[in-house]
Each structure stands twice: as structure tokens, then as C-alpha cells.
Write an enzyme that holds these catalytic residues in place. Structure first.
Site, short mmCIF file in Angstrom:
data_model
loop_
_atom_site.label_atom_id
_atom_site.label_comp_id
_atom_site.label_asym_id
_atom_site.label_seq_id
_atom_site.Cartn_x
_atom_site.Cartn_y
_atom_site.Cartn_z
N CYS B 82 11.13 68.09 77.84
CA CYS B 82 11.40 68.35 79.26
C CYS B 82 12.45 69.46 79.41
O CYS B 82 12.20 70.60 79.04
CB CYS B 82 11.78 67.05 79.96
SG CYS B 82 11.70 67.18 81.76
N HIS B 187 6.76 63.74 78.96
CA HIS B 187 7.64 62.75 78.34
C HIS B 187 6.85 61.87 77.38
O HIS B 187 6.29 60.84 77.80
CB HIS B 187 8.30 61.89 79.42
CG HIS B 187 9.32 62.65 80.21
ND1 HIS B 187 10.62 62.78 79.80
CD2 HIS B 187 9.20 63.38 81.34
CE1 HIS B 187 11.28 63.53 80.66
NE2 HIS B 187 10.43 63.91 81.61
N GLU B 189 7.92 59.81 75.37
CA GLU B 189 8.53 58.47 75.32
C GLU B 189 8.05 57.58 76.46
O GLU B 189 8.34 56.39 76.48
CB GLU B 189 10.06 58.61 75.32
CG GLU B 189 10.71 58.95 76.65
CD GLU B 189 10.70 60.44 77.00
OE1 GLU B 189 9.97 61.21 76.34
OE2 GLU B 189 11.40 60.83 77.96
#
Lengths: 259, 206
Positions: B82, B187, B189
Site C-alpha cells: 500500500c 492488502h 494481509e
């Protein structure tokens, strides 16, 4: 292509356990939050919302453990709401692993909280929940917002409030129709349409889902960016896969998970 | 035991990145650090970030992290996520213009909403189209969905570095690679199984 429409199961959490019931009546234990969240993630949920309904304030810290545990095992966006009243509350939840925080009553008591919070942690983390009820239940498209889970009227116009919350930095709006909630008659599509004609931030439709068609209409007629449902998932009426398969056949842009 | 350092420059909530990294690398030592020596002695480095470009660059300089970022980005597997991708570029037009780290040639600009009816930020699940083969894509299907939240996008000078693209009001570079650096706008994650595989592939990069 654009971002996909999101399907969001909502879990009520009481004292660290998922509970299910109808309109806060006949509440029964429905399991461990990590296990339930994993199940929905495996079914292809795009996000999971936890609503902390723990009544006693002394037990409110348990939600932080719930978020911590779920976020260590389930890797999709997690939204948490219920009783959040300060930027400090928000930071604690984000540090535990929440991605977005839902504010409702606290925003009405203190609208500046929305500005302060979006400034402090970013708009993308701040979801304002709006519980709206039609005024005089006529066909007039006028809605009033309520606090405390729909118990207290505020006199505030829902459409004006939606616009103000966007201006103050809300990243998304979670819109629940108090008229439809628990009825299984479908969303209040007029409410969704009206709010979406006033704001440019994403909206999540909630309250009243009974069938797959209801979810489709929330998106196709109500223009919602996401649909949230609780009971159809908890009571096993439909899985998230069922919903996605149906919406995909209807031509809705949906995230498919076939890895 | 391999050490994975996650760079902490005070600009973001790292809990999700830390949790996902620990999940995919249970046998590694995962540290969160802003210390030169700790980061420099790690085997792999993850550089996350969110917020505005200007504040990110200020924090990086305040904590003297620019040198260790530059050094490690040249030496070992290095993953930007990001804002950690955007500040690797030369320049961002955010906050009336901010000079960034200049590790990858190119700039950062805002999504244009003039002709396309798109909501900004770009928030939600979107597809990443693989543009080039890369070990980071092992076992990940083309056009897998990843979760995004951003208002700015990168425009690298060289197309050769682009390994993934995404459509949102036009096509933009969502994954880039240069030697041992991989950087992603989305993202991983928060991107369920595809994202975890992406992180795992990074952990396995040599």
C-alpha cells in the site's frame, strides 16, 4: 470492472460468544467467534461485522480479545460495532486487529466524533450506522433516525444525517431500516435509493433480508455497495456461497473464491 | 530460524500485517522494528503503510529509516504494501507534491474521476491480472481478488517492472517488482487465501 459487491455476515457477540436470536429474544449461544468467522470466510464472505451486544460495561473488554483472536485466524476485513464512544475506543479496536469501526449512537450524541475519528485513523476505518424508520409510516419518503438499537427517536432526518456524516468524514454508511428489521420482507429499497442519491461513499444495506431476491434487490434497486445479513446465515437458510451463486447468475459483480 | 522484519515508522496499524505474517511463517521470527541494525540483520523485510504520503515521508526521515530502507531494498527480499509501495517511487502528487524514496522510477497520482463514474477511494475487492511470471504468483490464479483501500496509484516509468494490473476507471499497476523488491497496492494481509499465498510466496523468496 469495478470493485465487487460485498456480502457481509453480521455476528452478534455477547460476553465473547456469538449469540443468535430474533430481535434480542430467545437468544441462544451460537459458538466461538473464531470458528464462526472461519466458517463464513471459507464460504467466501467478503467482510465480517461483529456487533458487541454485551450489556455490562465491565465485560466490554472481552470484545478486544474476540477481535484479537479472530484477526489472528481470519484474513478478511473485520468491522466492529457496539458501544463505541471515543477515538480511544476506536484505536484499541484497530490495534486488536479490526479494520473498520461502526459508530451509531455516539455519532448522534457527538457528531464531531466522526470528524475527529476520521482525522485520527482515516475515513476508510469509520463506518457510520444509521437506524432509520419511516415517519408516520405513510408512503412519504421521510425517515427519522433512532438510537439505542431503534428504541429512541431523535427527530433527525435520515437523508440530511447521511449527508452530514459524509461531510464529516465517514468512509461508509451502514443503513438499517427499523421498519424492515426482523421482518424478512426485504430491505427498505426506497430508503437505500434516496440515501444513495445523496452521498458518494459506499453504502451497506441492512435489515429485513429473508430471501436471495431481497439481497439482489438491495444491490440492483437500492444501489447498495454491500449487503449485510445475520439470521439467514446463522440459521442456515442460505450459505454465503448460495448468495454469491445467485447474484452471479443475476449478473452482479461478485468476488468468486475458487482457489 | 529466519527473521522477518516489519518496518514500523509509526504511520499505520501493523497488527493485521503482523498477524498474517506470523500465520504464514510460523517457523520464522517476526519482529516489528524501527531500528537500523534489527532491520538490517533480518532475512526479509516488509514495508507496510497507510495514511498520507507527506506524513509517511516525514516519519521515515524522523526515524532515520530512509537509509535502511534503501540498503535493504537492494539486498534482500523486500515487500512494500500500500503506502509502502507508493513511497518507493520518485514522487507523489499527494499533499501538493512530496518527494519520495526514488527506489523505483515513476510517480504517484490520484485516481481521476472526471470521465469515469468511480467512487474514491478505491475500496473493496478487485481482480489482479498477472502481467508477468514471478515467484510471488506461485499457485495464485490469474485474476484473483485482492482487497484494496487507496485513493492514489503508481505510474512506473518502465512497464517492464509491472507484474500485476487492476482495472478501476482504467488499468493501473497494482503489483510491481524490481530485482528483489515486490510491492503491492492491495492488502494481501486482508485478502483471504489468495493474499495469504502471496505473503507465503514472499516468505519463500530467496
Amino acid at each position: 470492472m469495478s470493485v465487487t459487491k460485498r456480502i457481509i455476515p453480521c455476528l452478534d457477540v455477547d460476553n465473547g460468544r456469538v449469540v443468535k436470536g430474533t430481535k434480542f429474544v430467545d437468544i441462544i449461544d451460537a459458538g466461538d467467534p473464531v470458528e464462526v468467522a472461519k466458517k463464513y470466510n471459507d464460504q467466501g464472505a467478503d467482510e465480517i461485522t461483529f456487533l458487541d451486544i454485551t450489556a455490562s460495561s465491565s465485560n466490554r473488554k472481552t470484545i478486544l480479545n474476540v477481535v484479537e483472536n479472530v484477526a489472528s485466524q481470519v484474513f478478511i476485513p473485520l468491522t466492529v460495532g457496539g458501544g463505541i464512544s471515543s477515538v480511544d475506543d476506536i484505536r484499541l479496536l484497530l490495534n486488536s486487529g479490526a479494520d473498520k469501526i461502526t459508530i451509531n449512537t455516539a455519532a448522534i450524541k457527538n457528531p464531531k466524533l466522526v470528524s475527529d475519528a476520521s482525522e485520527a485513523v482515516g475515513s476508510q476505518c469509520i463506518v457510520v450506522a444509521i437506524d432509520a424508520k419511516r415517519k408516520d409510516s405513510s408512503s412519504n419518503n421521510v425517515w427519522e433516525i433512532y438510537t439505542h438499537g431503534g428504541r429512541n427517536a431523535t427527530g433527525i432526518d435520515a437523508l440530511k444525517w447521511a449527508e452530514e456524516m459524509e461531510k464529516r468524514g465517514a468512509g461508509e454508511l451502514l443503513i438499517t431500516s427499523m421498519d424492515k428489521d426482523g421482518t424478512k420482507e426485504g430491505f427498505d429499497l426506497e430508503l437505500m435509493k434516496e440515501i444513495n442519491s445523496k452521498v458518494n461513499i459506499p453504502t451497506i444495506a441492512s435489515g429485513g433480508v429473508g430471501t436471495l431476491k431481497d439481497l439482489y434487490e438491495g444491490i440492483s434497486i437500492g444501489n447498495a455497495d454491500a449487503v449485510l445479513a445475520a439470521s439467514i446465515f446463522h440459521f442456515g437458510t442460505y450459505t454465503v456461497q448460495d448468495v454469491k451463486k445467485y447474484l452471479k447468475e443475476k449478473g452482479v459483480n461478485i468476488r468468486t473464491t475458487n482457489e | 530460524m529466519k527473521t522477518i522484519a516489519i518496518i514500523d515508522y509509526g504511520m499505520s496499524n501493523l497488527s493485521s500485517v503482523v498477524k498474517a505474517t506470523k500465520y504464514v511463517a510460523p517457523n520464522s521470527h517476526v519482529i516489528v522494528s524501527s531500528d537500523f541494525n534489527e532491520i538490517d540483520s533480518a532475512d526479509k523485510v516488509i514495508f507496510p503503510g497507510q495514511g498520507a504520503a507527506k506524513n509517511c515521508m516525514l516519519s521515515i526521515f524522523e526515524k532515520n529509516l530512509d537509509n535502511v530502507i534503501r540498503k535493504n531494498a537492494n539486498e534482500k527480499p523486500f515487500l512494500g504494501i500500500c503506502m509502502g509501495m507508493q513511497v518507493l517511487m520518485d514522487f507523489s502528487e499527494e499533499n501538493e507534491g512530496v518527494d519520495c524514496l526514488g527506489i523505483i522510477k515513476g510517480s504517484v497520482r490520484k485516481f481521476k474521476n472526471s470521465s469515469n463514474n468511480i467512487k474514491i477511494p478505491h475500496m473493496g475487492w478487485n481482480k489482479i491480472k498477472k502481467n508477468n511470471e514471478h515467484p510471488i504468483w506461485n499457485g495464485i490464479k490469474d485474476e484473483s481478488y485482492f482487497y484494496f483501500v487507496h485513493s492514489y496509484l503508481i505510474e512506473p516509468e518502465s512497464d517492464a517492472n509491472i507484474i500485476g494490473t487492476t482495472e478501476y476507471g482504467g488499468e493501473f499497476c497494482s503489483v510491481i517488482s524490481k530485482k528483489n523488491i515486490v510491492a503491492i497496492q492491495g492488502h494481501p494481509e486482508k485478502s483471504s487465501s489468495a493474499g495469504l499465498k502471496f505473503l507465503k510466496n514472499f516468505i519463500e523468496m530467496k
